[in-house]
Design a protein around this motif. Structure first.
Motif, PDB file in Angstrom:
ATOM      1  N   ALA A  77       0.645  -1.297  -0.118  1.00 49.99           N
ATOM      2  CA  ALA A  77      -0.096  -0.135   0.030  1.00 49.99           C
ATOM      3  C   ALA A  77       0.930   1.221   0.028  1.00 49.99           C
ATOM      4  N   GLU A  78       1.838   0.963   0.895  1.00 52.07           N
ATOM      5  CA  GLU A  78       2.880   2.246   0.708  1.00 52.07           C
ATOM      6  C   GLU A  78       3.447   2.588  -0.655  1.00 52.07           C
ATOM      7  N   THR A  79       4.028   1.486  -1.151  1.00 49.86           N
ATOM      8  CA  THR A  79       4.632   1.516  -2.523  1.00 49.86           C
ATOM      9  C   THR A  79       3.649   2.183  -3.571  1.00 49.86           C
ATOM     10  N   TRP A  80       2.380   1.442  -3.374  1.00 50.55           N
ATOM     11  CA  TRP A  80       1.283   2.227  -4.337  1.00 50.55           C
ATOM     12  C   TRP A  80       1.054   3.476  -4.330  1.00 50.55           C
ATOM     13  N   MET A  81       0.869   4.016  -3.126  1.00 53.80           N
ATOM     14  CA  MET A  81       0.575   5.426  -2.697  1.00 53.80           C
ATOM     15  C   MET A  81       1.785   6.240  -3.280  1.00 53.80           C
TER      16      MET A  81
ATOM     17  N   THR B 164       3.190  11.416  -6.368  1.00 52.63           N
ATOM     18  CA  THR B 164       4.687  11.342  -6.666  1.00 52.63           C
ATOM     19  C   THR B 164       5.260  12.778  -5.803  1.00 52.63           C
ATOM     20  N   GLY B 165       4.231  13.647  -5.801  1.00 55.51           N
ATOM     21  CA  GLY B 165       4.677  14.931  -5.284  1.00 55.51           C
ATOM     22  C   GLY B 165       4.614  14.987  -3.601  1.00 55.51           C
TER      23      GLY B 165
ATOM     24  N   LEU C 139      -6.574  -7.176   2.492  1.00 59.39           N
ATOM     25  CA  LEU C 139      -7.709  -6.743   1.728  1.00 59.39           C
ATOM     26  C   LEU C 139      -6.944  -5.234   0.922  1.00 59.39           C
ATOM     27  N   ALA C 140      -6.180  -4.756   1.444  1.00 62.74           N
ATOM     28  CA  ALA C 140      -5.362  -3.614   0.759  1.00 62.74           C
ATOM     29  C   ALA C 140      -4.655  -4.049  -0.515  1.00 62.74           C
TER      30      ALA C 140
ATOM     31  N   GLY D 134       2.512   0.734  -8.428  1.00 63.74           N
ATOM     32  CA  GLY D 134       2.278   1.964  -8.721  1.00 63.74           C
ATOM     33  C   GLY D 134       2.746   2.539 -10.120  1.00 63.74           C
ATOM     34  N   ALA D 135       3.233   1.600 -10.527  1.00 67.92           N
ATOM     35  CA  ALA D 135       3.582   2.132 -12.278  1.00 67.92           C
ATOM     36  C   ALA D 135       2.245   2.371 -12.970  1.00 67.92           C
TER      37      ALA D 135
END
Length: 104
Positions: A22-26, A31-32, A89-90, A99-100
């Motif tokens: 989830a952290e990687t995705w967010m 990106t900012g 679930l996340a 996240g790409a």
């Protein structure tokens, strides 16, 4: 042979962190945000570990004093199970992280 596999399993670094995908995705989506997202997730992980540690000490202390330690252990176990289910679930919702952008 069993000892070899045990040592091999213990020598490799653990990649299982709560909400790592989830952290990687967010981080990929926002990106900012800079270091804000990793900071928030690390604070949540730290608070979770501190809570579990304090609860474990209380449960052990109650067990040593022959008190009812099962009632003290119930709430941390419920929270641990809830966080684990939330992580699963996340991962189902975000599809395993990354996240790409599609095709990139």
């Amino acid at each position: 042979m069993g000892t070899f596999f045990l040592l091999d399993a213990l020598s490799t670094p653990a990649q299982a962190q709560f909400f790592q995908n989830a952290e990687t995705w967010m981080t990929g989506q926002f990106t900012g945000a800079g270091e804000a997202i990793p900071l928030v997730f690390n604070v949540l992980r730290g608070l979770f570990l501190i809570y579990l540690g304090i609860s474990l000490v209380k449960v052990i202390q109650s067990a040593r004093e022959n008190e009812d330690w099962q009632n003290l252990a119930r709430t941390p176990m419920i929270i641990l199970i809830a966080v684990t289910i939330g992580d699963v679930l996340a991962n189902l919702i975000i599809g395993g992280g990354g996240g790409a952008a599609p095709g990139g």
